[in-house]
Motif scaffolding. Structure first.
Motif, PDB file in Angstrom:
ATOM      1  N   GLU A  22      51.257  28.266   8.337  1.00  0.00           N
ATOM      2  CA  GLU A  22      52.583  28.331   7.717  1.00  0.00           C
ATOM      3  C   GLU A  22      53.269  29.612   8.195  1.00  0.00           C
ATOM      4  O   GLU A  22      52.663  30.673   8.266  1.00  0.00           O
ATOM      5  CB  GLU A  22      52.462  28.342   6.198  1.00  0.00           C
ATOM      6  CG  GLU A  22      53.795  28.328   5.466  1.00  0.00           C
ATOM      7  CD  GLU A  22      53.620  28.238   3.956  1.00  0.00           C
ATOM      8  OE1 GLU A  22      53.410  27.123   3.444  1.00  0.00           O
ATOM      9  OE2 GLU A  22      53.669  29.298   3.295  1.00  0.00           O
ATOM     10  N   GLU A  47      47.700  34.996  11.263  1.00  0.00           N
ATOM     11  CA  GLU A  47      48.136  35.362   9.920  1.00  0.00           C
ATOM     12  C   GLU A  47      48.450  36.852   9.823  1.00  0.00           C
ATOM     13  O   GLU A  47      47.704  37.695  10.296  1.00  0.00           O
ATOM     14  CB  GLU A  47      47.055  34.989   8.906  1.00  0.00           C
ATOM     15  CG  GLU A  47      47.472  35.253   7.461  1.00  0.00           C
ATOM     16  CD  GLU A  47      46.446  34.740   6.458  1.00  0.00           C
ATOM     17  OE1 GLU A  47      46.510  35.166   5.284  1.00  0.00           O
ATOM     18  OE2 GLU A  47      45.590  33.911   6.843  1.00  0.00           O
ATOM     19  N   GLY A  48      49.606  37.156   9.227  1.00  0.00           N
ATOM     20  CA  GLY A  48      50.021  38.540   9.041  1.00  0.00           C
ATOM     21  C   GLY A  48      50.883  39.098  10.160  1.00  0.00           C
ATOM     22  O   GLY A  48      51.437  40.194  10.030  1.00  0.00           O
ATOM     23  N   ASP A  95      62.427  34.420   7.958  1.00  0.00           N
ATOM     24  CA  ASP A  95      63.307  35.365   7.261  1.00  0.00           C
ATOM     25  C   ASP A  95      64.679  35.491   7.901  1.00  0.00           C
ATOM     26  O   ASP A  95      65.635  35.928   7.254  1.00  0.00           O
ATOM     27  CB  ASP A  95      62.653  36.748   7.225  1.00  0.00           C
ATOM     28  CG  ASP A  95      61.316  36.736   6.516  1.00  0.00           C
ATOM     29  OD1 ASP A  95      61.202  36.077   5.462  1.00  0.00           O
ATOM     30  OD2 ASP A  95      60.374  37.373   7.028  1.00  0.00           O
ATOM     31  N   ARG A 152      56.703  31.950   7.422  1.00  0.00           N
ATOM     32  CA  ARG A 152      57.867  32.205   6.587  1.00  0.00           C
ATOM     33  C   ARG A 152      59.019  32.686   7.480  1.00  0.00           C
ATOM     34  O   ARG A 152      58.898  33.702   8.161  1.00  0.00           O
ATOM     35  CB  ARG A 152      57.550  33.271   5.546  1.00  0.00           C
ATOM     36  CG  ARG A 152      58.700  33.498   4.543  1.00  0.00           C
ATOM     37  CD  ARG A 152      58.428  34.669   3.616  1.00  0.00           C
ATOM     38  NE  ARG A 152      58.592  35.937   4.322  1.00  0.00           N
ATOM     39  CZ  ARG A 152      57.654  36.886   4.360  1.00  0.00           C
ATOM     40  NH1 ARG A 152      56.488  36.709   3.746  1.00  0.00           N
ATOM     41  NH2 ARG A 152      57.869  38.019   5.009  1.00  0.00           N
ATOM     42  N   VAL A 199      57.130  35.780   9.533  1.00  0.00           N
ATOM     43  CA  VAL A 199      55.738  36.222   9.445  1.00  0.00           C
ATOM     44  C   VAL A 199      54.845  34.996   9.291  1.00  0.00           C
ATOM     45  O   VAL A 199      55.161  34.069   8.534  1.00  0.00           O
ATOM     46  CB  VAL A 199      55.537  37.167   8.238  1.00  0.00           C
ATOM     47  CG1 VAL A 199      54.076  37.586   8.121  1.00  0.00           C
ATOM     48  CG2 VAL A 199      56.425  38.388   8.369  1.00  0.00           C
ATOM     49  N   THR A 238      52.184  33.398   7.513  1.00  0.00           N
ATOM     50  CA  THR A 238      51.595  33.655   6.189  1.00  0.00           C
ATOM     51  C   THR A 238      50.244  32.971   5.996  1.00  0.00           C
ATOM     52  O   THR A 238      49.519  33.279   5.044  1.00  0.00           O
ATOM     53  CB  THR A 238      52.547  33.186   5.087  1.00  0.00           C
ATOM     54  OG1 THR A 238      52.884  31.797   5.310  1.00  0.00           O
ATOM     55  CG2 THR A 238      53.830  34.005   5.106  1.00  0.00           C
TER      56      THR A 238
END
Length: 890
Positions: free
Chosen positions: A529, A496-497, A533, A531, A548, A550
């Motif tokens: 999950e 995450e991140g 872009d 994302r 990223v 998320t």
């Protein structure tokens, strides 16, 4: 033997030997390391690199090539050219050294009556890589070459690779001995003018590491499949078989020189010092005219960056060389017609597309001719000034002025300076160019995957195969993660991140291509999950999802549901469909010269670039285009997409974009008899889904290239609504009907201009009224009257010069100097005027400025009676006036 016959025989020879004939690729390919295709193997790089499997085991091609590093040498020697044709035969894991040598030797030495080139085997020499004993043995066995006509050479000469890690191997070059009148004995090692290389056979057998075997570093391995890549210089073979001395005298090039002779009244090869200089100009014209036509034919237009800059430089060198030969009128179109007639038997598109090509050429010549005379005058003045002051360096500021104001490429200025025995301050020129670029907006589109290390992507491709694209049918799919990258390296998981690149076995996401922006959306797993872009395709066949994490942790082999943002996709698809319609409308209004030169399809808006050698599109034509496009929307036409063969697509009249490389199978987007284009993008199903198209603007983005911007769908409706509200507000404020607004606003603008002119006159009168008072303030410096003051606020530029001249007039017949300073914020402007009596005493305005200008951080110059300049330090005005007093007393 004519050049077209040389080409025909080469193709026939290899086609009979089971090679698939492959048409020449465009000079423009999507390779970030190349401006232009510069070798026959370039279009086959994906097969040699293993990015995709070769569709045939053997191939042959006649590839058009452009090499530009030696532009300055073109014409000065008979060996350097920018455009040339490379005939090649290629094997992808099929035959190897024996086959390559047998094929080459047979074609070169077989009699002309039997379909060969008929070279005498006794004048053939070869070179091999220094430790390639196998190649030496084969040359002895197959060709019967004696030991003394086989020379071993090092890696710089006889090893080939792509300059990056990947395939490479030793090569063997074939030379023809032209005879003792052309140089020394001893083979290619002794003299490569006498012994002319005509063919290079590359035996691609090694895997190159970070360090090249060309420099003595060993390969890191052996390729699993050995390949052959060869290149025969068509023009070199032509001048040998045609019995002439160089490529410029061959059948496809000499006609351009003949046209230049006809237009100039001079003769090529006339001899003598002047004749030798003229011969260089003839050769520049011949080479650059041919290169320019081929480059424009593949869709490039003159510009100030990249390929467009190279093309502009070539065309402008032709114009200037012609001018130096005494050709005063337009000539590029005449040279282009000669090139077309010579080259179209091999490249028929030059004839069919000549209207567009010649329009581009004429527009560039007209633009350059309009500034050439003025630019040459500026340059000549700079040269005279340099010689007068005994300087050997032309200031970078003047070089930048020639570039920025008169369109002189820096290379042309360097060339002209060298002819005058000068150099140019490149450091200062570069600094000014960098400053200009820093002020300009940087367009980073298309550079997202420029110079990446593609090996990690190719590893995924080799292991899992190409990404299966489902985006034409659906916006959602179940997929599997087959690759994860972070910071360019493969990782087993991303948390995450973290920024991550995800590669899937199949995807509905569209990767940015063809002007269409990439999809965005989500990758959902059982406990994570991502994302998305951006989506790119850094290696043919792969789609890389960038975004990223998320939530959770994504891992290799994880199952995901890939979901495209449908709203964004729909808006982009509407824009892309509208681009096709605008393209058709523009071509219908302006003709075939309006060829697409770029596009951007974003949510709700589009940008369409096209060539327009005739200049701006009339506003009435834009209105017609918009109305026509919206009428197609109202008809709600069905949009069909289908795959077909490239030949069938041509038969159907499908639009093909210049510079694009198409395979045997192509995708057609068909809107009936209005628009039919080859396109890999996404589109709506019916034209009515677009709703509305509003053309916002049309403007120039470079020489001969225009840009139309438009809105689509709800964005277009919102714009129309806003525009309608604005018109109503103006109509209410001006108490006029909407249709009366243009006339009413024109009247207001004209009244404002009249008022401004009146105000300017009153202000000028007020400035001049102060001249008498200033003259009365003159101080006496040993018999010379000096008026040196800061002018009233707001007085600068032309007013300052006018006021200085008027004060000088009121000083009468006595020696006098007027120095007025204008201060505007952090800037200082100054003007110095002298009376005739002062000049008779040796006081010159221009020289005085040199004495005091540094005190205000400035400089300037001019004539003895009037000079001017500027500075950046207003606090130094008092010191400047004091230095002026000292200079006058001196």
């Amino acid at each position: 033997m004519q050049t077209h016959e040389i080409v025909r025989r080469f193709t026939a020879h290899f086609e009979q030997a089971g090679h698939t004939p492959v048409p020449s690729a465009s000079l423009i390919l999507e390779d970030p390391q190349l401006l232009f295709v510069n070798a026959g193997m370039v279009q086959f790089k994906p097969y040699f690199l293993g990015d995709v499997p070769a569709p045939y085991p053997r191939a042959t091609s006649i590839q058009k090539c452009v090499r530009t590093p030696d532009i300055d040498e073109v014409g000065k020697t008979t060996r350097h050219t920018t455009f040339f044709q490379m005939a090649g035969n290629f094997s992808f894991g099929d035959y190897f050294k024996r086959g390559a040598i047998e094929f080459a030797w047979s074609l070169i030495t077989r009699s002309q009556d039997d379909g060969g080139y008929g070279f005498d085997p006794e004048i053939i020499w070869v070179t091999v890589y220094h430790d390639d004993d196998e190649a030496i043995a084969l040359w002895k066995e197959i060709a019967g070459l004696p030991e003394e006509r086989i020379q071993r050479r090092g890696g710089d000469d006889n090893y080939w690779d792509m300059g990056v890690p990947g395939p490479g191997g030793p090569c063997s070059e074939i030379y023809v001995d032209r005879g003792p009148e052309f140089g020394a004995e001893g083979g290619p090692e002794a003299d490569e003018d006498r012994y002319l290389e005509i063919w290079n056979l590359v035996f691609m057998q090694d895997e190159r590491g970070p360090l090249s075997p060309k420099k003595g570093h060993p390969p890191i391995g052996t390729l699993p499949h050995k390949n052959i890549d060869t290149g025969m210089g068509v023009e070199r073979v032509a001048f040998l078989l045609q019995g002439v001395n160089n490529v410029y005298e061959t059948d496809l090039v000499r006609p351009v020189i003949a046209k230049a002779e006809e237009l100039s009244g001079k003769r090529y090869g006339a001899g003598g010092p002047e004749g030798e200089i003229d011969d260089v100009r003839f050769r520049v014209i011949a080479d650059h005219a041919r290169s320019s036509l081929m480059i424009i034919g593949d869709g490039v237009t003159p510009g100030n960056e990249g390929r467009g800059y190279v093309l502009r430089r070539l065309l402008r060198r032709v114009v200037r060389s012609a001018r130096l030969l005494g050709i005063t009128g337009p000539c590029l179109a005449e040279f282009a017609a000669v090139v077309r007639d010579a080259m179209s038997p091999t490249y028929p598109e030059l004839a069919t597309d000549f209207e567009r090509i010649s329009a581009v050429i004429r527009a560039e010549e007209d633009t350059f001719r309009a500034t050439l005379t003025a630019g040459e005058r500026i340059f000549s003045g700079a040269v005279e000034e340099a010689r007068r002051t005994q300087r050997t360096v032309l200031p970078g500021d003047q070089a930048f002025q020639l570039h920025d104001t008169y369109g002189f490429p820096i290379d042309l200025t360097l060339e002209m300076a060298a002819e005058a025995g000068l150099t140019v301050d490149r450091e200062r020129f570069t600094a000014l160019m960098d400053s200009q670029r820093a002020r300009a907006k940087a367009d980073a589109a298309g550079r997202k995957v420029g110079f990446v290390d593609a090996s990690v992507y190719r590893a995924v491709l080799d292991t899992h195969g190409a990404t299966d694209f489902l985006g034409y049918q659906t916006c959602e799919s179940e997929s599997r993660v087959v690759g994860l990258l972070r910071d360019g390296a493969t990782v087993p998981a991303a948390h995450e991140g973290e920024q991550v690149e995800v590669l899937l076995d199949r995807t509905p996401f569209y990767a940015e291509a063809g002007g269409q922006q990439a999809d965005s959306g989500l990758l959902r797993g059982a406990s994570f999950e991502v994302r998305v872009d951006d989506v790119q395709s850094p290696v043919a066949g792969l789609r890389v999802h960038r975004g990223v994490v998320t939530a959770g942790t994504v891992t290799l082999d994880a199952e995901v549901v890939a979901e495209v943002d449908r709203t964004r996709r729909s808006a982009i698809s509407r824009a892309h469909t509208a681009t096709h319609l605008v393209h058709a409308g523009v071509r219908g209004a302006l003709g075939s010269t309006a060829a697409q030169a770029g596009s951007l399809n974003a949510p709700g808006r589009l940008r369409f670039d096209f060539t327009s050698p005739t200049g701006a599109v009339p506003p009435a034509a834009l209105v017609e285009i918009e109305e026509e496009v919206n009428s197609v929307l109202q008809e709600d036409r069905e949009i069909q997409t289908y795959e077909t063969s490239i030949d069938e697509a041509r038969t159907l009249g499908a639009m093909m974009l210049f510079g694009e490389k198409y395979g045997d199978r192509v995708r057609v987007v068909d809107m009936g008899d209005y628009s039919r284009e080859l396109c890999g993008g996404t589109h709506v199903r019916r034209t009515g889904e677009l709703g509305l198209v509003r053309v916002l603007s049309e403007a120039s983005i470079g020489s001969g290239v225009r840009r139309v911007e438009a809105l689509v769908g709800l964005d277009a409706f919102k714009h129309a609504t806003t525009e309608h509200l604005l018109v109503n507000q103006l109509a209410e404020q001006l108490k006029a009907r909407p249709e009366e607004l243009p006339e009413r606003i024109n009247g207001i603008v004209e009244r404002l201009r009249t008022a401004e002119r009146d105000l300017e006159k009153h202000r000028a009168d007020a400035v001049l009224a102060s001249a008498g008072a200033l003259a009365q303030q003159a101080e006496d410096l040993d018999g010379t009257a000096l008026v040196a003051v800061t002018a009233p606020d707001g007085v600068g530029g032309n007013d300052l010069r006018t006021l200085a001249a008027d004060v000088r007039g009121k000083l009468g017949e006595r020696p006098g100097v007027v120095a007025l300073f204008g201060v505007d914020g952090e800037k200082v402007s100054f003007v110095v005027a002298t009376t005739k009596a002062a000049r008779d005493n040796g006081i010159a305005a221009g020289k005085l400025i040199g004495e005091f200008a540094p005190a205000v951080g400035g400089r300037g110059g001019g004539k003895p009676d009037l000079a001017q300049g500027g500075g950046t330090d207003p606090s130094g005005v008092d010191a400047a006036i004091q230095k002026l007093r000292t200079a006058i007393r001196g």
